[in-house]
Design a protein around this motif. Structure first.
Motif, PDB file in Angstrom:
ATOM      1  N   SER A   7       0.828  -1.206   0.000  1.00  0.00           N
ATOM      2  CA  SER A   7       0.000   0.000   0.000  1.00  0.00           C
ATOM      3  C   SER A   7       0.864   1.259   0.000  1.00  0.00           C
ATOM      4  CB  SER A   7      -0.936  -0.002   1.201  1.00  0.00           C
ATOM      5  OG  SER A   7      -0.207  -0.016   2.416  1.00  0.00           O
ATOM      6  N   GLN A   8       1.978   1.235   0.738  1.00  0.00           N
ATOM      7  CA  GLN A   8       2.854   2.408   0.788  1.00  0.00           C
ATOM      8  C   GLN A   8       3.574   2.614  -0.537  1.00  0.00           C
ATOM      9  OE1 GLN A   8       4.936   1.000   4.251  1.00  0.00           O
ATOM     10  NE2 GLN A   8       4.023   2.540   5.582  1.00  0.00           N
ATOM     11  N   ILE A   9       4.016   1.514  -1.150  1.00  0.00           N
ATOM     12  CA  ILE A   9       4.690   1.612  -2.447  1.00  0.00           C
ATOM     13  C   ILE A   9       3.726   2.143  -3.502  1.00  0.00           C
ATOM     14  CG2 ILE A   9       5.817   0.294  -4.279  1.00  0.00           C
ATOM     15  CD1 ILE A   9       6.860  -1.604  -2.074  1.00  0.00           C
ATOM     16  N   VAL A  10       2.525   1.568  -3.531  1.00  0.00           N
ATOM     17  CA  VAL A  10       1.511   1.995  -4.501  1.00  0.00           C
ATOM     18  C   VAL A  10       1.174   3.472  -4.308  1.00  0.00           C
ATOM     19  CG1 VAL A  10      -0.900   1.737  -5.179  1.00  0.00           C
ATOM     20  CG2 VAL A  10       0.519  -0.288  -4.877  1.00  0.00           C
ATOM     21  N   ALA A  11       1.002   3.889  -3.058  1.00  0.00           N
ATOM     22  CA  ALA A  11       0.646   5.283  -2.778  1.00  0.00           C
ATOM     23  C   ALA A  11       1.725   6.238  -3.273  1.00  0.00           C
ATOM     24  CB  ALA A  11       0.418   5.468  -1.278  1.00  0.00           C
ATOM     25  N   ALA A  12       2.993   5.875  -3.080  1.00  0.00           N
ATOM     26  CA  ALA A  12       4.090   6.733  -3.534  1.00  0.00           C
ATOM     27  C   ALA A  12       4.142   6.811  -5.051  1.00  0.00           C
ATOM     28  CB  ALA A  12       5.419   6.222  -2.973  1.00  0.00           C
ATOM     29  N   LEU A  13       3.964   5.682  -5.716  1.00  0.00           N
ATOM     30  CA  LEU A  13       3.977   5.671  -7.179  1.00  0.00           C
ATOM     31  C   LEU A  13       2.788   6.449  -7.728  1.00  0.00           C
ATOM     32  CD1 LEU A  13       5.048   1.964  -7.701  1.00  0.00           C
ATOM     33  CD2 LEU A  13       6.433   3.973  -8.210  1.00  0.00           C
ATOM     34  N   ASP A  14       1.632   6.278  -7.113  1.00  0.00           N
ATOM     35  CA  ASP A  14       0.452   7.035  -7.537  1.00  0.00           C
ATOM     36  C   ASP A  14       0.634   8.530  -7.330  1.00  0.00           C
ATOM     37  OD1 ASP A  14      -1.172   5.082  -8.600  1.00  0.00           O
ATOM     38  OD2 ASP A  14      -2.187   4.639  -6.712  1.00  0.00           O
ATOM     39  N   ALA A  15       1.404   8.891  -6.317  1.00  0.00           N
ATOM     40  CA  ALA A  15       1.629  10.309  -6.018  1.00  0.00           C
ATOM     41  C   ALA A  15       2.642  10.949  -6.952  1.00  0.00           C
ATOM     42  CB  ALA A  15       2.083  10.477  -4.574  1.00  0.00           C
ATOM     43  N   GLY A  16       3.303  10.141  -7.794  1.00  0.00           N
ATOM     44  CA  GLY A  16       4.194  10.721  -8.791  1.00  0.00           C
ATOM     45  C   GLY A  16       5.630  10.245  -8.768  1.00  0.00           C
ATOM     46  N   ALA A  17       5.984   9.289  -7.890  1.00  0.00           N
ATOM     47  CA  ALA A  17       7.351   8.758  -7.900  1.00  0.00           C
ATOM     48  C   ALA A  17       7.588   7.962  -9.175  1.00  0.00           C
ATOM     49  CB  ALA A  17       7.582   7.869  -6.683  1.00  0.00           C
ATOM     50  N   ASP A  18       8.803   8.048  -9.703  1.00  0.00           N
ATOM     51  CA  ASP A  18       9.153   7.275 -10.900  1.00  0.00           C
ATOM     52  C   ASP A  18       9.537   5.846 -10.564  1.00  0.00           C
ATOM     53  OD1 ASP A  18       9.444   9.307 -13.362  1.00  0.00           O
ATOM     54  OD2 ASP A  18      10.044  10.311 -11.524  1.00  0.00           O
ATOM     55  N   ASP A  19      10.077   5.639  -9.373  1.00  0.00           N
ATOM     56  CA  ASP A  19      10.472   4.295  -8.960  1.00  0.00           C
ATOM     57  C   ASP A  19      10.568   4.267  -7.447  1.00  0.00           C
ATOM     58  OD1 ASP A  19      11.164   1.623  -9.257  1.00  0.00           O
ATOM     59  OD2 ASP A  19      12.620   2.033 -10.841  1.00  0.00           O
ATOM     60  N   TYR A  20      10.727   3.039  -6.893  1.00  0.00           N
ATOM     61  CA  TYR A  20      10.698   2.866  -5.438  1.00  0.00           C
ATOM     62  C   TYR A  20      11.636   1.722  -5.089  1.00  0.00           C
ATOM     63  CZ  TYR A  20       8.420   2.786  -0.774  1.00  0.00           C
ATOM     64  OH  TYR A  20       8.144   2.859   0.561  1.00  0.00           O
ATOM     65  N   LEU A  21      12.642   1.988  -4.275  1.00  0.00           N
ATOM     66  CA  LEU A  21      13.549   0.959  -3.786  1.00  0.00           C
ATOM     67  C   LEU A  21      13.418   0.865  -2.276  1.00  0.00           C
ATOM     68  CD1 LEU A  21      14.976   1.636  -6.611  1.00  0.00           C
ATOM     69  CD2 LEU A  21      17.034   0.753  -5.515  1.00  0.00           C
ATOM     70  N   THR A  22      13.274  -0.363  -1.786  1.00  0.00           N
ATOM     71  CA  THR A  22      13.212  -0.557  -0.337  1.00  0.00           C
ATOM     72  C   THR A  22      14.608  -0.860   0.200  1.00  0.00           C
ATOM     73  OG1 THR A  22      12.637  -2.896  -0.678  1.00  0.00           O
ATOM     74  CG2 THR A  22      10.832  -1.364  -0.349  1.00  0.00           C
ATOM     75  N   LYS A  23      14.893  -0.305   1.371  1.00  0.00           N
ATOM     76  CA  LYS A  23      16.189  -0.533   2.018  1.00  0.00           C
ATOM     77  C   LYS A  23      16.168  -1.869   2.760  1.00  0.00           C
ATOM     78  CE  LYS A  23      16.732   4.425   2.975  1.00  0.00           C
ATOM     79  NZ  LYS A  23      16.912   5.415   4.033  1.00  0.00           N
ATOM     80  N   PRO A  24      17.308  -2.567   2.785  1.00  0.00           N
ATOM     81  CA  PRO A  24      18.560  -2.251   2.094  1.00  0.00           C
ATOM     82  C   PRO A  24      18.483  -2.622   0.614  1.00  0.00           C
ATOM     83  CG  PRO A  24      18.791  -4.320   3.265  1.00  0.00           C
ATOM     84  CD  PRO A  24      17.415  -3.810   3.594  1.00  0.00           C
ATOM     85  N   PHE A  25      19.273  -1.951  -0.201  1.00  0.00           N
ATOM     86  CA  PHE A  25      19.315  -2.247  -1.628  1.00  0.00           C
ATOM     87  C   PHE A  25      20.768  -2.232  -2.089  1.00  0.00           C
ATOM     88  CE2 PHE A  25      18.422   2.270  -0.960  1.00  0.00           C
ATOM     89  CZ  PHE A  25      19.542   2.852  -1.556  1.00  0.00           C
ATOM     90  N   GLN A  26      21.002  -2.783  -3.266  1.00  0.00           N
ATOM     91  CA  GLN A  26      22.344  -2.817  -3.833  1.00  0.00           C
ATOM     92  C   GLN A  26      22.588  -1.513  -4.602  1.00  0.00           C
ATOM     93  OE1 GLN A  26      24.602  -5.301  -3.331  1.00  0.00           O
ATOM     94  NE2 GLN A  26      23.079  -6.229  -1.982  1.00  0.00           N
ATOM     95  N   ILE A  27      23.782  -0.952  -4.442  1.00  0.00           N
ATOM     96  CA  ILE A  27      24.123   0.287  -5.132  1.00  0.00           C
ATOM     97  C   ILE A  27      24.017   0.110  -6.646  1.00  0.00           C
ATOM     98  CG2 ILE A  27      25.987   1.905  -5.648  1.00  0.00           C
ATOM     99  CD1 ILE A  27      24.698   2.397  -2.961  1.00  0.00           C
ATOM    100  N   GLY A  28      24.397  -1.067  -7.135  1.00  0.00           N
ATOM    101  CA  GLY A  28      24.309  -1.324  -8.579  1.00  0.00           C
ATOM    102  C   GLY A  28      22.878  -1.222  -9.082  1.00  0.00           C
ATOM    103  N   GLU A  29      21.927  -1.743  -8.298  1.00  0.00           N
ATOM    104  CA  GLU A  29      20.522  -1.652  -8.693  1.00  0.00           C
ATOM    105  C   GLU A  29      20.057  -0.204  -8.688  1.00  0.00           C
ATOM    106  OE1 GLU A  29      16.071  -3.310  -7.483  1.00  0.00           O
ATOM    107  OE2 GLU A  29      17.763  -3.664  -6.138  1.00  0.00           O
ATOM    108  N   LEU A  30      20.449   0.555  -7.673  1.00  0.00           N
ATOM    109  CA  LEU A  30      20.074   1.960  -7.620  1.00  0.00           C
ATOM    110  C   LEU A  30      20.587   2.699  -8.855  1.00  0.00           C
ATOM    111  CD1 LEU A  30      18.991   4.533  -6.307  1.00  0.00           C
ATOM    112  CD2 LEU A  30      21.141   4.682  -5.016  1.00  0.00           C
ATOM    113  N   LYS A  31      21.855   2.468  -9.210  1.00  0.00           N
ATOM    114  CA  LYS A  31      22.421   3.143 -10.378  1.00  0.00           C
ATOM    115  C   LYS A  31      21.667   2.780 -11.647  1.00  0.00           C
ATOM    116  CE  LYS A  31      27.209   3.967  -8.965  1.00  0.00           C
ATOM    117  NZ  LYS A  31      28.626   3.677  -9.279  1.00  0.00           N
TER     118      LYS A  31
END
Length: 229
Positions: A85-109
């Motif tokens: 629900s939180q991910i969907v709400a952020a994307l609906d609000a206009g985010a282009d993408d969403y990464l949950t912590k922890p994440f790999q720096i390579g994926e972020l790039k």
């Protein structure tokens, strides 16, 4: 308790330093609060924004909403909040993408590269979209798979056109329903599932294991941008 709080701050600061080192090829502007972030974004007009939802002065979603009133470049959410629900709400609000912590720096790039590509090619003018074996000429309303013409219904084409507009990014169920079926169709997710399946039958080499039109469980769908085959 105080030792734990201090340790938390040190870990948080360490994480920020690592992120800054990882993004050393660009000038990084840090904002400690949401209000600072909005002000600095207006002042510097950065090429993209990495936004943490856990801010000391306001919720990150409020910052996102206020930024989207005028800021059109990519915004990527980085957060420990991982509920659908939180991910969907952020994307609906206009985010282009969403990464949950922890994440790999390579994926972020990689996500940043995709977001910047999308921003650089995003236009209301007719464009040609090519990914893998799929080629779509929006000016001619022509869809080719493996260089062969594919006939889509009006709804299937509108769905594909919307996915192309957000190619590489997650598009939520609600976004797709609003774009294709209108503002009163946000609850009719069964329509969407049916037409996504129809579309996969026509554009995927193997609809049972899709590589172009990917499901983001509980959130929506992502049209993959991949090299031409």
């Amino acid at each position: 308790m105080k030792k734990k709080e201090n340790l938390g701050r040190k870990l948080l600061n360490l994480g920020k330093r690592l992120l800054k080192v990882a993004l050393a090829d660009v000038e990084v502007i840090e904002a400690p609060t949401g209000a600072d972030g909005i002000a600095l974004a207006a002042q510097w007009q950065p090429i993209y924004i990495l936004l943490d939802l856990g801010l000391p002065d306001m919720d990150g979603k409020e910052v996102l909403t206020r930024l989207r009133e005028w800021y059109q470049r990519p915004i990527i959410i980085l957060s420990v909040r991982n509920s659908e629900s939180q991910i969907v709400a952020a994307l609906d609000a206009g985010a282009d993408d969403y990464l949950t912590k922890p994440f790999q720096i390579g994926e972020l790039k990689a996500r940043i590269r995709v977001a910047l590509r999308n921003y650089g090619t995003d236009s209301t003018d007719p464009v040609k979209f090519v990914s893998g074996t799929l080629s779509v000429d929006l000016a001619k309303r022509e869809v080719l798979v493996n260089k062969k013409d594919v006939r889509l219904t009006v709804t299937e084409y509108d769905l594909l056109k919307t996915l192309i507009r957000f190619a590489g990014r997650v598009v939520t169920h609600q976004q797709l329903l609003r774009e294709v079926w209108g503002p009163n169709a946000s609850e009719h997710t069964h329509y969407l599932r049916v037409y996504i399946n129809h579309l996969r039958q026509k554009i995927e080499d193997n609809p049972q294991t899709p590589t172009l039109l990917i499901t983001e469980p509980g959130v929506g769908y992502r049209l993959i941008v991949s090299p031409v085959r």
